[in-house]
Design an enzyme around this catalytic site. Structure first.
Site, PDB file in Angstrom:
ATOM      1  N   ASN A 153       0.798  -1.232   0.000  1.00  0.00           N
ATOM      2  CA  ASN A 153       0.000   0.000   0.000  1.00  0.00           C
ATOM      3  C   ASN A 153       0.834   1.286   0.000  1.00  0.00           C
ATOM      4  O   ASN A 153       0.398   2.290  -0.565  1.00  0.00           O
ATOM      5  CB  ASN A 153      -0.998  -0.011   1.159  1.00  0.00           C
ATOM      6  CG  ASN A 153      -0.333  -0.110   2.486  1.00  0.00           C
ATOM      7  OD1 ASN A 153       0.825  -0.524   2.586  1.00  0.00           O
ATOM      8  ND2 ASN A 153      -1.040   0.268   3.522  1.00  0.00           N
ATOM      9  N   GLU A 250       4.841  -4.456  11.988  1.00  0.00           N
ATOM     10  CA  GLU A 250       3.804  -3.443  11.749  1.00  0.00           C
ATOM     11  C   GLU A 250       2.667  -4.160  11.042  1.00  0.00           C
ATOM     12  O   GLU A 250       2.753  -4.420   9.842  1.00  0.00           O
ATOM     13  CB  GLU A 250       4.362  -2.329  10.856  1.00  0.00           C
ATOM     14  CG  GLU A 250       5.411  -1.456  11.507  1.00  0.00           C
ATOM     15  CD  GLU A 250       4.855  -0.586  12.600  1.00  0.00           C
ATOM     16  OE1 GLU A 250       3.628  -0.561  12.799  1.00  0.00           O
ATOM     17  OE2 GLU A 250       5.656   0.079  13.271  1.00  0.00           O
ATOM     18  N   CYS A 284      -3.344   0.589   6.837  1.00  0.00           N
ATOM     19  CA  CYS A 284      -3.421  -0.275   8.025  1.00  0.00           C
ATOM     20  C   CYS A 284      -4.111   0.407   9.208  1.00  0.00           C
ATOM     21  O   CYS A 284      -4.830  -0.221   9.966  1.00  0.00           O
ATOM     22  CB  CYS A 284      -2.024  -0.690   8.430  1.00  0.00           C
ATOM     23  SG  CYS A 284      -0.913   0.709   8.601  1.00  0.00           S
ATOM     24  N   GLU A 458       7.954   2.217  14.662  1.00  0.00           N
ATOM     25  CA  GLU A 458       8.748   2.844  13.612  1.00  0.00           C
ATOM     26  C   GLU A 458       8.690   4.352  13.836  1.00  0.00           C
ATOM     27  O   GLU A 458       7.842   4.849  14.585  1.00  0.00           O
ATOM     28  CB  GLU A 458       8.192   2.471  12.228  1.00  0.00           C
ATOM     29  CG  GLU A 458       8.335   0.979  11.960  1.00  0.00           C
ATOM     30  CD  GLU A 458       8.207   0.572  10.495  1.00  0.00           C
ATOM     31  OE1 GLU A 458       7.133   0.787   9.922  1.00  0.00           O
ATOM     32  OE2 GLU A 458       9.182   0.034   9.942  1.00  0.00           O
TER      33      GLU A 458
HETATM   34  P1  NDP Z   1       0.895  -9.599   3.566  1.00  0.00           P
HETATM   35  O1  NDP Z   1       0.960  -9.972   4.997  1.00  0.00           O
HETATM   36  O2  NDP Z   1       0.210 -10.495   2.633  1.00  0.00           O
HETATM   37  O3  NDP Z   1       2.393  -9.443   2.989  1.00  0.00           O
HETATM   38  C1  NDP Z   1       3.329  -8.555   3.554  1.00  0.00           C
HETATM   39  C2  NDP Z   1       4.708  -8.899   3.018  1.00  0.00           C
HETATM   40  O4  NDP Z   1       5.151 -10.146   3.591  1.00  0.00           O
HETATM   41  C3  NDP Z   1       4.746  -9.111   1.506  1.00  0.00           C
HETATM   42  O5  NDP Z   1       5.977  -8.644   0.993  1.00  0.00           O
HETATM   43  C4  NDP Z   1       4.637 -10.613   1.393  1.00  0.00           C
HETATM   44  O6  NDP Z   1       5.069 -11.122   0.157  1.00  0.00           O
HETATM   45  C5  NDP Z   1       5.514 -11.051   2.569  1.00  0.00           C
HETATM   46  N1  NDP Z   1       5.286 -12.400   3.058  1.00  0.00           N
HETATM   47  C6  NDP Z   1       4.179 -13.168   2.945  1.00  0.00           C
HETATM   48  N2  NDP Z   1       4.360 -14.353   3.580  1.00  0.00           N
HETATM   49  C7  NDP Z   1       5.613 -14.330   4.112  1.00  0.00           C
HETATM   50  C8  NDP Z   1       6.391 -15.254   4.894  1.00  0.00           C
HETATM   51  N3  NDP Z   1       5.914 -16.431   5.266  1.00  0.00           N
HETATM   52  N4  NDP Z   1       7.632 -14.891   5.269  1.00  0.00           N
HETATM   53  C9  NDP Z   1       8.132 -13.682   4.923  1.00  0.00           C
HETATM   54  N5  NDP Z   1       7.455 -12.770   4.182  1.00  0.00           N
HETATM   55  C10 NDP Z   1       6.206 -13.086   3.780  1.00  0.00           C
HETATM   56  O7  NDP Z   1       0.325  -8.130   3.521  1.00  0.00           O
HETATM   57  P2  NDP Z   1      -0.135  -7.279   2.253  1.00  0.00           P
HETATM   58  O8  NDP Z   1       1.024  -7.056   1.363  1.00  0.00           O
HETATM   59  O9  NDP Z   1      -1.357  -7.900   1.711  1.00  0.00           O
HETATM   60  O10 NDP Z   1      -0.487  -5.885   2.940  1.00  0.00           O
HETATM   61  C11 NDP Z   1      -1.669  -5.665   3.601  1.00  0.00           C
HETATM   62  C12 NDP Z   1      -1.505  -5.876   5.092  1.00  0.00           C
HETATM   63  O11 NDP Z   1      -0.419  -5.103   5.584  1.00  0.00           O
HETATM   64  C13 NDP Z   1      -2.729  -5.434   5.873  1.00  0.00           C
HETATM   65  O12 NDP Z   1      -3.036  -6.362   6.877  1.00  0.00           O
HETATM   66  C14 NDP Z   1      -2.288  -4.132   6.494  1.00  0.00           C
HETATM   67  O13 NDP Z   1      -2.972  -3.777   7.636  1.00  0.00           O
HETATM   68  C15 NDP Z   1      -0.840  -4.379   6.746  1.00  0.00           C
HETATM   69  N6  NDP Z   1      -0.114  -3.106   6.839  1.00  0.00           N
HETATM   70  C16 NDP Z   1       0.331  -2.686   8.055  1.00  0.00           C
HETATM   71  C17 NDP Z   1       0.930  -1.451   8.201  1.00  0.00           C
HETATM   72  C18 NDP Z   1       1.459  -0.991   9.509  1.00  0.00           C
HETATM   73  O14 NDP Z   1       2.324  -0.129   9.514  1.00  0.00           O
HETATM   74  N7  NDP Z   1       1.017  -1.497  10.647  1.00  0.00           N
HETATM   75  C19 NDP Z   1       1.070  -0.543   7.057  1.00  0.00           C
HETATM   76  C20 NDP Z   1       0.592  -1.094   5.816  1.00  0.00           C
HETATM   77  C21 NDP Z   1       0.002  -2.327   5.731  1.00  0.00           C
HETATM   78  P3  NDP Z   1       4.063 -11.109  -1.105  1.00  0.00           P
HETATM   79  O15 NDP Z   1       2.871 -10.321  -0.773  1.00  0.00           O
HETATM   80  O16 NDP Z   1       4.880 -10.508  -2.170  1.00  0.00           O
HETATM   81  O17 NDP Z   1       3.690 -12.520  -1.333  1.00  0.00           O
END
Ligand code: NDP
Length: 484
Positions: A153, A250, A284, A458
């Site tokens: 995002n 996060e 998020c 952060e």
């Molecule tokens: P995901 O949890 O699907 O993915 C986050 C990242 O982790 C991606 O790069 C993903 O790879 C990677 N990933 C997935 N599985 C693994 C694993 N087993 N080991 C290591 N890395 C892994 O989140 P989204 O990308 O769908 O983002 C949305 C989510 O992020 C929402 O829940 C949102 O709330 C949260 N978020 C939190 C924020 C905060 O600051 N608290 C800010 C922004 C978003 P890939 O997707 O490429 O497969």
């Protein structure tokens, strides 16, 4: 056809690297569904190569003075500002977010972050502790090679929020962006080298979850910082725990935005709009459970519907556009499924509720009223433009209900009663609270969650704690006493 093919998929040891043997990841412009390019996932050898480069860069980078490292980060911030428009266009092509947002909120906030930690780098010091005739001092040391893993995002902002404090403290980093949005992290890597960062200090590898998992599992990685969903957070935290690695998590949220009868209606509506529809709801910290006290409910819903009806949805490259598409077809499907559940569970649709015909992954900004606490749309993170409005009568009742969730990322309170506002934020289980405001996350303020929404913070000075550790040195200046 828009072309946004990067020079190569990965950036390791100061240069682009390709390996077409990795799984192909198609780049898609979410506003049209057009394929715009491709990258290849890093295979295990590539992950190891990136970690080796980061490890090799550590002695040089950590031996530089804080002022020297800071100067490089500050220079990178300047380059980002000079190229803000190009970087914003790239971010819009990758995410579908409107240019009106990416021009002010993405690369620009990344530059703020590099500038902030660039300025702070020279101030990172230990302390002296007087112990009678003796004394102790602490040295604030970097942790080592850090792994950064990002969500889709805020791609460049997330990369900067992790890289800037890590690098300021003398760590090096391997960053894996989301496979949905791989491009701007590569640009950040280029810019850091241009600003003077030695090769290997900041590396980028592409791939999906398994690439992230391979990075987390590498024994040379000392710290993992993840921005992602709670389920991914649990997996990554567990994997990091096997080697007792440091973590920052996060994660997601289902945050309450609480509006009391005495609130200014226009401000409350503005906040609810920002808390649900900015970045097409893909934030998020969004305040997706909007609790409205019954005395103000009708006025609030009327103005909300009017103002939501005036939102401009469409071409993200048109700076007059307010809402772009969802990041992907899949994410739009998830959101539409939640809208269907809301209707099925008896929530009252005030506005929106449908996807928009034509190319691209557009969806109408949607408001449900008369939502109850047990409905899926009030309990689960949707990550799309869907607002749930819930009624409440008393402060006690709304506080209990606001906290009745596994999440604890953020919360907002709108009221003119100062004592009540501060009483509420003391009682709310959230890492960040806003009073008469919502979703502003300046770099000067720590950001992070409690409960399932995360571990650590952060931004602000708090991030220095997350990327360094004190070494304690006791200095004996008097005779050594022994029992015999
Ligand atoms: P995901 O949890 O699907 O993915 C986050 C990242 O982790 C991606 O790069 C993903 O790879 C990677 N990933 C997935 N599985 C693994 C694993 N087993 N080991 C290591 N890395 C892994 O989140 P989204 O990308 O769908 O983002 C949305 C989510 O992020 C929402 O829940 C949102 O709330 C949260 N978020 C939190 C924020 C905060 O600051 N608290 C800010 C922004 C978003 P890939 O997707 O490429 O497969």
């Amino acid at each position: 056809m828009i072309e946004m093919q990067p020079n190569a998929s990965h950036f390791i040891n100061g240069a682009y690297v390709e390996d077409e043997g990795g799984a192909e990841i198609a780049l898609t412009y979410p506003a049209t569904g057009e394929k715009t390019g491709r990258v290849f996932a890093a295979r295990p050898d590539m992950v190891a190569k990136a970690v080796r480069a980061a490890e090799a860069a550590l002695p040089v980078w950590s031996a530089m003075t804080g002022a020297e490292r800071g100067r490089i980060l500050t220079r990178a911030a300047q380059i980002i500002r000079e190229r803000n428009r190009d970087l914003s266009i790239l971010e819009t092509l990758d995410t579908g977010k409107p240019l009106s947002e990416t021009l002010v909120a993405d690369a620009a906030s990344g530059a703020d972050c590099l500038e902030y930690f660039g300025g702070m780098a020279a101030t990172i010091t230990g302390e002296t502790v007087q112990l009678g005739a003796d004394f102790a001092y602490t040295i604030r040391e970097p942790l080592g090679v850090c792994a950064g893993i990002g969500a889709w995002n805020y791609p460049i902002q997330i990369a900067c929020w992790k890289a800037a404090p890590a690098l300021a403290c003398g760590n090096t980093m391997v960053f894996k962006p989301s496979e949905e949005t791989p491009l701007t992290a590569l640009k950040l890597a280029e810019i850091l080298v241009e600003a003077g960062a030695p090769p290997g200090v900041f590396n980028v590898i592409q791939g999906a979850g398994e690439t992230g998992a391979a990075l987390v599992d590498d024994p040379r990685v000392a710290k993992v910082s993840l921005t992602g969903s709670v389920p991914t957070g649990r997996k990554v935290y567990e994997a990091a725990a096997r080697d007792l690695k440091h973590v920052t998590m996060e994660l997601g949220g289902k945050s309450p935005l609480i509006i009391f009868d005495d609130a200014n209606v226009e401000d409350a509506v503005s906040a609810a709009i920002n808390a649900n529809f900015y970045s097409t709801g893909q934030i998020c910290s969004n305040g997706t459970r909007v609790f409205v006290q019954t005395g103000i409910k009708q006025a609030f819903l009327t103005r909300l519907a009017e103002r939501t009806g005036s939102a401009v949805i469409g071409d993200p490259m048109d700076e007059a556009t307010h809402l772009g598409p969802m990041v992907s077809e899949g994410q739009r499907g998830i959101v539409l499924n939640y809208i269907a559940k809301g209707l099925e569970n008896g929530a009252r649709l005030i506005t929106g509720g449908k996807s928009i015909d034509g190319p691209g992954y557009f969806i109408e900004p949607t408001v449900f009223a008369d939502v109850t606490d047990d409905m899926a749309i009030a309990r689960e993170e949707i990550f799309g433009p869907v607002m749930s409005v819930l009624d409440f009568e008393t402060e006690e009742d709304v506080t209990r209900r606001a906290n009745d969730t596994e999440f604890g990322l953020a919360a907002g309170v709108f009221t003119r009663d100062l004592a009540r506002a501060h009483r509420m934020v003391r009682a709310l289980q959230a890492g960040t609270c806003w009073i008469n405001q919502y979703n502003l996350t300046p770099i000067e303020m720590p950001f992070g969650g409690v409960k399932a929404s995360g571990i650590g913070r952060e931004n602000a000075r708090a991030a220095i704690e997350a990327y360094s550790q004190p070494k304690s040195v006791y200095v004996g200046l008097s005779a050594v006493e022994a029992p015999f």
